[in-house]
Design a protein around this motif. Structure first.
Motif, PDB file in Angstrom:
ATOM      1  N   ALA A   1      -6.634 -46.516 -28.787  1.00 18.77           N
ATOM      2  CA  ALA A   1      -5.645 -46.151 -29.473  1.00 18.77           C
ATOM      3  C   ALA A   1      -5.971 -44.835 -30.127  1.00 18.77           C
ATOM      4  O   ALA A   1      -5.433 -43.814 -30.543  1.00 18.77           O
ATOM      5  N   ARG A   2      -6.496 -45.134 -31.460  1.00 10.09           N
ATOM      6  CA  ARG A   2      -6.134 -44.749 -33.129  1.00 10.09           C
ATOM      7  C   ARG A   2      -7.402 -43.427 -32.410  1.00 10.09           C
ATOM      8  O   ARG A   2      -7.033 -42.538 -33.185  1.00 10.09           O
ATOM      9  N   LEU A   3      -8.510 -43.527 -31.807  1.00  7.02           N
ATOM     10  CA  LEU A   3      -9.718 -42.403 -31.858  1.00  7.02           C
ATOM     11  C   LEU A   3      -8.776 -41.632 -31.000  1.00  7.02           C
ATOM     12  O   LEU A   3      -8.562 -40.192 -31.232  1.00  7.02           O
TER      13      LEU A   3
ATOM     14  N   ALA B   1       6.024 -38.041 -35.165  1.00  7.82           N
ATOM     15  CA  ALA B   1       5.431 -39.839 -34.909  1.00  7.82           C
ATOM     16  C   ALA B   1       5.811 -39.884 -33.782  1.00  7.82           C
ATOM     17  O   ALA B   1       5.176 -40.345 -32.271  1.00  7.82           O
ATOM     18  N   GLY B   2       7.163 -39.919 -33.034  1.00  6.46           N
ATOM     19  CA  GLY B   2       8.075 -39.864 -31.848  1.00  6.46           C
ATOM     20  C   GLY B   2       7.248 -39.381 -30.679  1.00  6.46           C
ATOM     21  O   GLY B   2       7.352 -39.458 -30.122  1.00  6.46           O
ATOM     22  N   SER B   3       6.516 -38.005 -31.580  1.00  9.22           N
ATOM     23  CA  SER B   3       6.170 -37.244 -30.294  1.00  9.22           C
ATOM     24  C   SER B   3       4.075 -37.592 -30.303  1.00  9.22           C
ATOM     25  O   SER B   3       3.311 -37.726 -28.776  1.00  9.22           O
ATOM     26  N   ILE B   4       3.532 -38.106 -30.994  1.00  2.00           N
ATOM     27  CA  ILE B   4       2.828 -38.775 -30.788  1.00  2.00           C
ATOM     28  C   ILE B   4       2.544 -40.002 -29.513  1.00  2.00           C
ATOM     29  O   ILE B   4       1.962 -40.140 -28.884  1.00  2.00           O
ATOM     30  N   GLY B   5       3.748 -40.934 -29.981  1.00  2.00           N
ATOM     31  CA  GLY B   5       3.765 -41.865 -29.254  1.00  2.00           C
ATOM     32  C   GLY B   5       4.370 -41.811 -27.247  1.00  2.00           C
ATOM     33  O   GLY B   5       3.270 -41.844 -26.232  1.00  2.00           O
ATOM     34  N   GLU B   6       5.019 -40.365 -27.195  1.00  2.00           N
ATOM     35  CA  GLU B   6       5.199 -40.262 -26.538  1.00  2.00           C
ATOM     36  C   GLU B   6       4.184 -39.853 -25.149  1.00  2.00           C
ATOM     37  O   GLU B   6       4.075 -39.486 -24.065  1.00  2.00           O
ATOM     38  N   LYS B   7       3.484 -38.717 -25.898  1.00  2.00           N
ATOM     39  CA  LYS B   7       2.033 -37.947 -25.588  1.00  2.00           C
ATOM     40  C   LYS B   7       0.820 -38.459 -25.459  1.00  2.00           C
ATOM     41  O   LYS B   7       0.354 -38.941 -23.973  1.00  2.00           O
ATOM     42  N   LEU B   8       0.778 -40.332 -26.371  1.00  2.00           N
ATOM     43  CA  LEU B   8      -0.026 -41.020 -25.632  1.00  2.00           C
ATOM     44  C   LEU B   8       0.896 -41.976 -25.150  1.00  2.00           C
ATOM     45  O   LEU B   8      -0.307 -42.873 -25.261  1.00  2.00           O
TER      46      LEU B   8
ATOM     47  N   PRO C   1       6.404 -47.789 -29.934  1.00  2.00           N
ATOM     48  CA  PRO C   1       7.011 -47.174 -30.978  1.00  2.00           C
ATOM     49  C   PRO C   1       5.429 -48.709 -32.483  1.00  2.00           C
ATOM     50  O   PRO C   1       5.262 -48.449 -33.688  1.00  2.00           O
ATOM     51  N   SER C   2       5.792 -49.662 -32.265  1.00  2.00           N
ATOM     52  CA  SER C   2       5.545 -51.529 -32.604  1.00  2.00           C
ATOM     53  C   SER C   2       4.062 -50.112 -33.293  1.00  2.00           C
ATOM     54  O   SER C   2       3.546 -51.221 -33.552  1.00  2.00           O
ATOM     55  N   THR C   3       3.353 -50.639 -32.373  1.00  2.00           N
ATOM     56  CA  THR C   3       1.885 -50.618 -32.223  1.00  2.00           C
ATOM     57  C   THR C   3       1.600 -49.058 -32.091  1.00  2.00           C
ATOM     58  O   THR C   3       0.574 -49.357 -33.143  1.00  2.00           O
ATOM     59  N   LEU C   4       2.262 -48.128 -32.391  1.00  2.00           N
ATOM     60  CA  LEU C   4       1.996 -46.774 -32.287  1.00  2.00           C
ATOM     61  C   LEU C   4       1.905 -47.305 -34.387  1.00  2.00           C
ATOM     62  O   LEU C   4       0.934 -46.565 -35.056  1.00  2.00           O
ATOM     63  N   SER C   5       2.484 -47.506 -34.922  1.00  2.00           N
ATOM     64  CA  SER C   5       3.248 -47.780 -36.302  1.00  2.00           C
ATOM     65  C   SER C   5       1.829 -48.505 -36.249  1.00  2.00           C
ATOM     66  O   SER C   5       1.188 -47.899 -38.045  1.00  2.00           O
ATOM     67  N   PHE C   6       1.456 -49.459 -35.920  1.00  2.00           N
ATOM     68  CA  PHE C   6       0.235 -50.541 -37.206  1.00  2.00           C
ATOM     69  C   PHE C   6      -1.142 -49.102 -36.778  1.00  2.00           C
ATOM     70  O   PHE C   6      -1.609 -49.036 -37.624  1.00  2.00           O
TER      71      PHE C   6
ATOM     72  N   GLU D   1      -3.677 -48.168 -40.411  1.00  2.00           N
ATOM     73  CA  GLU D   1      -4.443 -47.996 -39.994  1.00  2.00           C
ATOM     74  C   GLU D   1      -5.771 -46.639 -40.216  1.00  2.00           C
ATOM     75  O   GLU D   1      -6.076 -46.952 -41.162  1.00  2.00           O
ATOM     76  N   LEU D   2      -4.867 -45.734 -39.861  1.00  2.00           N
ATOM     77  CA  LEU D   2      -5.833 -44.165 -39.857  1.00  2.00           C
ATOM     78  C   LEU D   2      -4.934 -44.101 -41.629  1.00  2.00           C
ATOM     79  O   LEU D   2      -6.237 -43.793 -42.029  1.00  2.00           O
ATOM     80  N   SER D   3      -3.885 -44.178 -41.309  1.00  2.00           N
ATOM     81  CA  SER D   3      -3.757 -43.845 -42.953  1.00  2.00           C
ATOM     82  C   SER D   3      -4.573 -44.714 -44.062  1.00  2.00           C
ATOM     83  O   SER D   3      -5.096 -43.968 -45.519  1.00  2.00           O
TER      84      SER D   3
END
Length: 113
Positions: A17-19, A35-42, A46-51, A55-57
């Protein structure tokens, strides 16, 4: 770049997911994506995306900025280019003609090559 930084950055994208998030942000360019667009596209909740974004940040591979009530994320091209340079530093035993220049990604300049 030192080996510790390289390991941190590589380990942050050594997860599917991070890659995918990082590649999506590289493709998005300097404007980035909310962030919302990233979550929708992939299709990441939201909670998983935030994590994953955290990590990437923390690895320095992405940056964020707040625009109104949205947080936009962008790839940190300088960090990405530094990692690529580190990985290819002694490519082909130092023969520069055999390896492409992988450190020239600069969307602010339109990725001119």
């Amino acid at each position: 770049m030192d080996i510790k930084s390289a390991v941190t950055q590589l380990s942050s994208i050594a997860q599917e997911a991070r890659l995918e998030i990082f590649r999506l942000l590289v493709q998005a360019g300097i404007e980035g994506l909310p962030a919302g667009s990233i979550g929708e596209k992939l299709k990441i909740p939201p909670s998983t995306l935030s994590f994953h974004l955290k990590e990437l940040s923390n690895a320095g591979l992405i940056d964020s900025r707040q625009v109104s009530r949205f947080i936009y994320y962008t790839a940190n091209y300088t960090a990405m280019n530094g990692l690529l340079a580190y990985l290819t530093e002694n490519c082909c035993a130092g023969i520069t003609d055999c390896c492409p220049d992988v450190t020239n990604c600069n969307p602010a300049k339109g990725n001119e090559q």
